[in-house]
Design a protein around this motif. Structure first.
Motif, PDB file in Angstrom:
ATOM      1  N   ARG A 110       0.833  -1.211   0.000  1.00 58.86           N
ATOM      2  CA  ARG A 110       0.000   0.000   0.000  1.00 58.86           C
ATOM      3  C   ARG A 110       0.863   1.254   0.000  1.00 58.86           C
ATOM      4  O   ARG A 110       0.565   2.231  -0.698  1.00 58.86           O
ATOM      5  N   VAL A 111       1.961   1.233   0.770  1.00 62.25           N
ATOM      6  CA  VAL A 111       2.854   2.396   0.818  1.00 62.25           C
ATOM      7  C   VAL A 111       3.533   2.593  -0.535  1.00 62.25           C
ATOM      8  O   VAL A 111       3.664   3.718  -1.021  1.00 62.25           O
ATOM      9  N   ILE A 112       3.948   1.490  -1.158  1.00 59.50           N
ATOM     10  CA  ILE A 112       4.592   1.597  -2.471  1.00 59.50           C
ATOM     11  C   ILE A 112       3.595   2.115  -3.511  1.00 59.50           C
ATOM     12  O   ILE A 112       3.950   2.897  -4.399  1.00 59.50           O
ATOM     13  N   ASP A 113       2.337   1.691  -3.409  1.00 61.09           N
ATOM     14  CA  ASP A 113       1.303   2.241  -4.298  1.00 61.09           C
ATOM     15  C   ASP A 113       1.192   3.759  -4.128  1.00 61.09           C
ATOM     16  O   ASP A 113       1.033   4.497  -5.112  1.00 61.09           O
ATOM     17  N   ASP A 114       1.290   4.232  -2.879  1.00 56.43           N
ATOM     18  CA  ASP A 114       1.222   5.677  -2.627  1.00 56.43           C
ATOM     19  C   ASP A 114       2.434   6.397  -3.209  1.00 56.43           C
ATOM     20  O   ASP A 114       2.323   7.525  -3.694  1.00 56.43           O
ATOM     21  N   ILE A 115       3.598   5.750  -3.144  1.00 55.08           N
ATOM     22  CA  ILE A 115       4.800   6.355  -3.736  1.00 55.08           C
ATOM     23  C   ILE A 115       4.602   6.543  -5.243  1.00 55.08           C
ATOM     24  O   ILE A 115       4.883   7.602  -5.801  1.00 55.08           O
ATOM     25  N   ILE A 116       4.109   5.482  -5.900  1.00 56.85           N
ATOM     26  CA  ILE A 116       3.899   5.537  -7.345  1.00 56.85           C
ATOM     27  C   ILE A 116       2.862   6.597  -7.702  1.00 56.85           C
ATOM     28  O   ILE A 116       2.988   7.303  -8.706  1.00 56.85           O
ATOM     29  N   LEU A 117       1.844   6.765  -6.845  1.00 54.22           N
ATOM     30  CA  LEU A 117       0.771   7.720  -7.116  1.00 54.22           C
ATOM     31  C   LEU A 117       1.198   9.162  -6.844  1.00 54.22           C
ATOM     32  O   LEU A 117       0.946  10.054  -7.652  1.00 54.22           O
ATOM     33  N   HIS A 118       1.863   9.384  -5.705  1.00 58.59           N
ATOM     34  CA  HIS A 118       2.157  10.747  -5.274  1.00 58.59           C
ATOM     35  C   HIS A 118       3.557  11.231  -5.661  1.00 58.59           C
ATOM     36  O   HIS A 118       3.784  12.432  -5.761  1.00 58.59           O
ATOM     37  N   PHE A 119       4.505  10.307  -5.849  1.00 54.62           N
ATOM     38  CA  PHE A 119       5.877  10.692  -6.186  1.00 54.62           C
ATOM     39  C   PHE A 119       6.371   9.911  -7.409  1.00 54.62           C
ATOM     40  O   PHE A 119       7.382   9.221  -7.353  1.00 54.62           O
ATOM     41  N   PRO A 120       5.660   9.976  -8.543  1.00 51.37           N
ATOM     42  CA  PRO A 120       5.997   9.123  -9.687  1.00 51.37           C
ATOM     43  C   PRO A 120       7.381   9.393 -10.272  1.00 51.37           C
ATOM     44  O   PRO A 120       8.092   8.455 -10.641  1.00 51.37           O
ATOM     45  N   GLU A 121       7.769  10.662 -10.355  1.00 58.21           N
ATOM     46  CA  GLU A 121       9.059  10.974 -10.970  1.00 58.21           C
ATOM     47  C   GLU A 121      10.215  10.502 -10.089  1.00 58.21           C
ATOM     48  O   GLU A 121      11.190   9.919 -10.572  1.00 58.21           O
ATOM     49  N   GLN A 122      10.102  10.753  -8.777  1.00 57.20           N
ATOM     50  CA  GLN A 122      11.161  10.297  -7.872  1.00 57.20           C
ATOM     51  C   GLN A 122      11.259   8.774  -7.877  1.00 57.20           C
ATOM     52  O   GLN A 122      12.352   8.214  -7.795  1.00 57.20           O
ATOM     53  N   TYR A 123      10.108   8.111  -7.976  1.00 55.95           N
ATOM     54  CA  TYR A 123      10.089   6.643  -8.000  1.00 55.95           C
ATOM     55  C   TYR A 123      10.805   6.111  -9.233  1.00 55.95           C
ATOM     56  O   TYR A 123      11.616   5.179  -9.147  1.00 55.95           O
ATOM     57  N   GLU A 124      10.524   6.707 -10.387  1.00 58.31           N
ATOM     58  CA  GLU A 124      11.145   6.235 -11.626  1.00 58.31           C
ATOM     59  C   GLU A 124      12.653   6.422 -11.608  1.00 58.31           C
ATOM     60  O   GLU A 124      13.401   5.598 -12.114  1.00 58.31           O
ATOM     61  N   LEU A 125      13.116   7.522 -11.016  1.00 60.72           N
ATOM     62  CA  LEU A 125      14.534   7.840 -11.027  1.00 60.72           C
ATOM     63  C   LEU A 125      15.287   7.280  -9.829  1.00 60.72           C
ATOM     64  O   LEU A 125      16.504   7.421  -9.755  1.00 60.72           O
ATOM     65  N   CYS A 126      14.575   6.647  -8.902  1.00 59.38           N
ATOM     66  CA  CYS A 126      15.204   6.169  -7.669  1.00 59.38           C
ATOM     67  C   CYS A 126      16.170   5.015  -7.960  1.00 59.38           C
ATOM     68  O   CYS A 126      15.774   3.992  -8.511  1.00 59.38           O
ATOM     69  N   GLU A 127      17.414   5.209  -7.566  1.00 61.89           N
ATOM     70  CA  GLU A 127      18.427   4.176  -7.777  1.00 61.89           C
ATOM     71  C   GLU A 127      19.285   3.939  -6.540  1.00 61.89           C
ATOM     72  O   GLU A 127      20.255   3.201  -6.596  1.00 61.89           O
ATOM     73  N   SER A 128      18.949   4.569  -5.422  1.00 65.26           N
ATOM     74  CA  SER A 128      19.753   4.410  -4.213  1.00 65.26           C
ATOM     75  C   SER A 128      18.865   4.036  -3.036  1.00 65.26           C
ATOM     76  O   SER A 128      17.681   4.387  -2.989  1.00 65.26           O
ATOM     77  N   SER A 129      19.456   3.337  -2.087  1.00 62.47           N
ATOM     78  CA  SER A 129      18.715   2.923  -0.899  1.00 62.47           C
ATOM     79  C   SER A 129      18.270   4.128  -0.085  1.00 62.47           C
ATOM     80  O   SER A 129      17.161   4.162   0.451  1.00 62.47           O
ATOM     81  N   GLY A 130      19.132   5.161  -0.008  1.00 63.72           N
ATOM     82  CA  GLY A 130      18.786   6.342   0.774  1.00 63.72           C
ATOM     83  C   GLY A 130      17.550   7.049   0.254  1.00 63.72           C
ATOM     84  O   GLY A 130      16.660   7.411   1.033  1.00 63.72           O
ATOM     85  N   LEU A 131      17.477   7.227  -1.079  1.00 63.87           N
ATOM     86  CA  LEU A 131      16.305   7.877  -1.666  1.00 63.87           C
ATOM     87  C   LEU A 131      15.071   6.998  -1.519  1.00 63.87           C
ATOM     88  O   LEU A 131      13.973   7.496  -1.255  1.00 63.87           O
ATOM     89  N   ALA A 132      15.237   5.687  -1.664  1.00 63.36           N
ATOM     90  CA  ALA A 132      14.100   4.773  -1.524  1.00 63.36           C
ATOM     91  C   ALA A 132      13.513   4.846  -0.114  1.00 63.36           C
ATOM     92  O   ALA A 132      12.290   4.890   0.062  1.00 63.36           O
TER      93      ALA A 132
END
Length: 332
Positions: A110-132
């Motif tokens: 559910r939290v990951i669904d919210d990330i995709i919905l509310h922070f789509p650009e950051q999710y697509e570009l996320c490549e580090s554990s810290g940002l995740a």
């Protein structure tokens, strides 16, 4: 950059060897815009960046459009998976970047669904554990419709939205329209608030801790705790300069609050708290028509020498005495 007579160039960075071209930027964008759009529609995960460089090296390819087109055509085979398969792969990769010791739970769908919905650009570009982890924690603080309804039902508070620059804190209004700040808190944060004993310190902001009961017909929900405080201004630069008497009163209150917190033994190096308080006081004291930044900063950093000079320049005796005492605690 016209002043230096250097013509900007474009370099396309991919897994293939880079190439450059003397083609003017406007013509290059016009020639390749359709290709770039089709590439974006085909795959949002293609690693391609267009960088404007001041580079006077000779071009490796005289015909940008031909080379660029052949590059994209040869790359299509790398992204032949259906979009849904790529989405699943991205989701699994994101989960693997969430260490248990950081989020203290298994990644919640559910939290990951919210990330995709509310922070789509950051999710697509996320490549580090810290940002995740940062995205996961921000999404965990999002208040959903059911939670908002429970807060309105039990406390008579109505959520308006996030506090700017802080997705963990929501702006709320009570039944009379007065603004408040609210934050859903964890068990650890709840214990910390209990240890503070807010009622025993007259200098701390008065906040209250409430328990929001779950709906009886929703077995998957749990009771939640919410912390409510008055809504104070968060950025000094957004507000007019305080009168010196009001500033002195606030300084005395902040000194008492810091002493109370420090006596709890939570802060390992006390001097940094005092230094930040001193910089805040001096910024407020030197607000326009004087320029606070010029008086305190050297480049992009606060200068300790300039801080000492600002303290020495304070004309109000009581405020000067308070700032000198804070400066000693900050080890200036």
């Amino acid at each position: 950059r016209e002043r230096e007579n250097i013509e900007p160039r474009i370099v396309i960075e991919t897994q293939y060897p880079c190439f450059s071209t003397p083609t003017p930027i406007v013509d290059l964008v016009r020639d390749c815009s359709e290709i770039l759009c089709s590439l974006r529609e085909h795959s949002r995960t293609h690693r391609l960046k267009a960088l404007v460089l001041n580079n006077s090296s000779p071009p490796r390819s005289p015909n940008t459009k031909v080379v660029f087109s052949s590059l994209i055509v040869s790359s299509m085979s790398l992204y032949s998976d259906p979009p849904e398969d790529r989405a699943l792969a991205k989701r699994e990769m994101f989960k693997q970047m969430l260490p248990y010791h950081e989020i203290l739970e298994r990644p919640c769908d559910r939290v990951i669904d919210d990330i995709i919905l509310h922070f789509p650009e950051q999710y697509e570009l996320c490549e580090s554990s810290g940002l995740a982890v940062m995205l996961y924690k921000d999404a965990s603080n999002i208040l959903h419709t059911a939670t908002k309804e429970r807060i309105a039902r039990d406390l008579g508070l109505y959520i308006s939205g996030f506090l700017p620059r802080n997705t963990g804190v929501s702006i709320t209004t009570d039944k009379d329209g007065r603004p408040l700040l609210t934050k859903l808190i964890s068990n650890t944060e709840s214990r910390t608030i209990a240890e503070l004993k807010l009622d025993e310190c007259p200098f701390l902001v008065k906040g209250t801790l409430h328990t929001i009961k779950r709906n009886e017909d929703q077995a998957q929900e749990v009771d939640q705790q919410i912390f409510v405080t008055p809504c104070y201004p968060g950025v000094l630069s957004d507000f007019p300069k305080s009168h010196v008497k009001a500033l002195i009163a606030n300084v005395e209150r902040m000194i008492g609050a810091l002493e109370y917190i420090h006596n709890l033994g939570w802060v390992p190096k006390l001097k940094y708290d005092w230094f930040m308080l001193l910089v805040t006081i001096l910024y407020e004291y030197n607000k326009p028509p004087k320029n606070s930044n010029e008086k305190l900063f050297e480049g992009r950093k606060v200068s300790q020498q300039k801080v000492r000079e600002c303290v020495a320049a304070i004309k109000e005796p009581k405020l000067a005495g308070l700032c000198n005492e804070i400066a000693k605690r900050a080890e200036l």
